[in-house]
Each structure stands twice: as structure tokens, then as C-alpha cells.
Design a protein around this motif. Structure first.
Motif, PDB file in Angstrom:
ATOM      1  N   UNK A 110      -3.882   2.271  11.191  1.00  0.00           N
ATOM      2  CA  UNK A 110      -4.461   0.933  10.266  1.00  0.00           C
ATOM      3  C   UNK A 110      -3.489   0.928   9.367  1.00  0.00           C
ATOM      4  N   UNK A 111      -2.926   1.387   8.623  1.00  0.00           N
ATOM      5  CA  UNK A 111      -2.060   0.997   7.451  1.00  0.00           C
ATOM      6  C   UNK A 111      -0.803   1.012   8.210  1.00  0.00           C
ATOM      7  N   UNK A 112      -0.063   1.778   9.027  1.00  0.00           N
ATOM      8  CA  UNK A 112       1.088   0.302   9.806  1.00  0.00           C
ATOM      9  C   UNK A 112       0.754  -0.512  10.910  1.00  0.00           C
ATOM     10  N   UNK A 113      -0.769  -1.079  10.874  1.00  0.00           N
ATOM     11  CA  UNK A 113      -0.913  -1.732  11.060  1.00  0.00           C
ATOM     12  C   UNK A 113      -0.927  -3.416  10.091  1.00  0.00           C
ATOM     13  N   UNK A 114      -1.341  -2.797   9.454  1.00  0.00           N
ATOM     14  CA  UNK A 114      -1.690  -3.743   8.125  1.00  0.00           C
ATOM     15  C   UNK A 114       0.209  -4.227   7.430  1.00  0.00           C
ATOM     16  N   UNK A 115       1.193  -3.072   7.188  1.00  0.00           N
ATOM     17  CA  UNK A 115       2.353  -3.047   6.625  1.00  0.00           C
ATOM     18  C   UNK A 115       3.335  -4.058   7.618  1.00  0.00           C
ATOM     19  N   UNK A 116       2.606  -3.898   9.513  1.00  0.00           N
ATOM     20  CA  UNK A 116       3.522  -5.072  10.273  1.00  0.00           C
ATOM     21  C   UNK A 116       3.097  -6.663   9.973  1.00  0.00           C
ATOM     22  N   UNK A 117       1.740  -6.669  10.114  1.00  0.00           N
ATOM     23  CA  UNK A 117       0.948  -7.431   9.846  1.00  0.00           C
ATOM     24  C   UNK A 117       2.340  -8.389   8.437  1.00  0.00           C
TER      25      UNK A 117
ATOM     26  N   UNK B  16       0.769  -0.993   0.472  1.00  0.00           N
ATOM     27  CA  UNK B  16      -0.108  -0.079  -0.270  1.00  0.00           C
ATOM     28  C   UNK B  16       0.710   1.270   0.050  1.00  0.00           C
ATOM     29  N   UNK B  17       0.490   2.274  -0.475  1.00  0.00           N
ATOM     30  CA  UNK B  17       1.324   2.994  -0.818  1.00  0.00           C
ATOM     31  C   UNK B  17       0.788   4.441  -0.139  1.00  0.00           C
ATOM     32  N   UNK B  18       1.212   4.664   0.459  1.00  0.00           N
ATOM     33  CA  UNK B  18       1.053   5.988   1.828  1.00  0.00           C
ATOM     34  C   UNK B  18       1.710   7.676   2.621  1.00  0.00           C
ATOM     35  N   UNK B  19       1.857   8.144   1.924  1.00  0.00           N
ATOM     36  CA  UNK B  19       3.405   8.989   3.110  1.00  0.00           C
ATOM     37  C   UNK B  19       2.424   9.415   4.913  1.00  0.00           C
ATOM     38  N   UNK B  20       3.536   8.309   5.134  1.00  0.00           N
ATOM     39  CA  UNK B  20       2.869   8.445   6.824  1.00  0.00           C
ATOM     40  C   UNK B  20       3.865  10.310   7.058  1.00  0.00           C
ATOM     41  N   UNK B  21       5.126  10.365   6.611  1.00  0.00           N
ATOM     42  CA  UNK B  21       5.796  12.273   7.668  1.00  0.00           C
ATOM     43  C   UNK B  21       4.461  12.666   6.945  1.00  0.00           C
ATOM     44  N   UNK B  22       3.778  12.566   6.037  1.00  0.00           N
ATOM     45  CA  UNK B  22       2.319  13.425   5.397  1.00  0.00           C
ATOM     46  C   UNK B  22       1.422  13.452   6.156  1.00  0.00           C
ATOM     47  N   UNK B  23       1.595  12.434   6.362  1.00  0.00           N
ATOM     48  CA  UNK B  23      -0.351  11.783   7.089  1.00  0.00           C
ATOM     49  C   UNK B  23       0.249  12.458   8.688  1.00  0.00           C
TER      50      UNK B  23
ATOM     51  N   UNK C 190     -12.089  14.605  11.488  1.00  0.00           N
ATOM     52  CA  UNK C 190     -10.971  14.962  10.390  1.00  0.00           C
ATOM     53  C   UNK C 190     -10.001  13.884  10.973  1.00  0.00           C
ATOM     54  N   UNK C 191      -9.332  15.074  11.638  1.00  0.00           N
ATOM     55  CA  UNK C 191      -8.075  14.905  12.509  1.00  0.00           C
ATOM     56  C   UNK C 191      -8.009  13.111  12.540  1.00  0.00           C
ATOM     57  N   UNK C 192      -9.309  12.737  13.467  1.00  0.00           N
ATOM     58  CA  UNK C 192      -9.051  11.330  14.101  1.00  0.00           C
ATOM     59  C   UNK C 192      -9.258  10.390  13.162  1.00  0.00           C
ATOM     60  N   UNK C 193     -10.143  10.016  12.070  1.00  0.00           N
ATOM     61  CA  UNK C 193      -9.878   9.402  10.325  1.00  0.00           C
ATOM     62  C   UNK C 193      -9.057   9.664   9.728  1.00  0.00           C
ATOM     63  N   UNK C 194      -8.290  10.304   9.365  1.00  0.00           N
ATOM     64  CA  UNK C 194      -6.840  10.292   9.006  1.00  0.00           C
ATOM     65  C   UNK C 194      -5.757   9.447  10.202  1.00  0.00           C
TER      66      UNK C 194
END
Length: 110
Positions: free
Chosen positions: A97-104, A1-8, A87-91
Motif C-alpha cells: 500500500x505504501x509503495x502504491x501510494x508513493x507511485x501515485x 510518508x516515512x517507512x523503511x522499505x528494506x526493513x519491512x 502478521x507477515x501478510x499485514x506487513x
């Protein structure tokens, strides 16, 4: 999955800061007259200026200001602050969720 951890992470911090900045300027919208905010302090000064110092009786125009401030508090708290927080909570949840998926996925290769 592509996401920008620093940006988020920065987006979450920015949204939380915008929320804090708005509360500092206009209060949290939970009280009719929030004297801790700039808007609340302006209201207090206006009330003082429009009141008779000897009797304490308020100028009738102040009632219109109070009604407008109450309308502002309701719309501001219900829409602006609530939306920013949601919005802050959703982000933040999406990032977690993305970090947890990456860890799995990473654990499955270990």
C-alpha cells in the motif's frame, strides 16, 4: 510518508522464515501425528518404544502423550502459525500500500 522499505521487506522475509522453521520442527499442526517434523518423529520413536513388539499393543501412557500432542497441535496451529502468517501478510500489505501510494504521488509530479 516515512517507512523503511528494506526493513519491512526483511521483516516479511524473517516472519516467513520463522513460520517455515516452526513447521520444520513441529509440523503444520494439521495432523495429529506429523511424522515429517522433529516432534512427529519423536512421537513415532516414543510410540515404538512403548509398544509391545510382538502384539503391537500400546502402553497406556501413550494415550496421554497423544492427548497432549493433539492439544499442542490445536493451540500451535490456531495461535502461533496463524498469527505469524497474519502478521507477515499485514506487513506485506502495508508495504504494498505504501509503495502504491508513493507511485501515485510520483505520477502526479511527472
Amino acid at each position: 510518508m516515512l517507512y523503511d522499505k528494506a526493513g519491512m521487506t526483511q521483516l516479511i522475509a524473517d516472519l516467513r522464515q520463522y513460520h517455515s522453521d516452526l513447521v520444520a520442527v513441529a509440523g503444520d499442526g494439521t495432523s495429529a501425528v506429523d511424522t515429517s517434523s522433529d516432534l512427529g518423529q519423536a512421537y513415532s520413536q516414543l510410540k515404538s518404544a512403548w509398544s509391545d513388539p510382538s502384539s503391537g499393543q500400546e502402553n497406556g501412557a501413550l494415550e496421554a502423550v497423544i492427548a497432549a500432542k493433539n492439544d499442542w497441535d490445536t493451540a500451535y496451529a490456531d495461535k502461533c502459525l496463524t498469527t505469524l502468517d497474519a502478521v507477515a501478510t499485514a506487513v506485506e500489505n502495508a508495504l504494498n500500500n505504501a509503495l502504491a501510494a508513493d507511485a501515485k504521488v510520483g505520477q502526479s509530479f511527472a
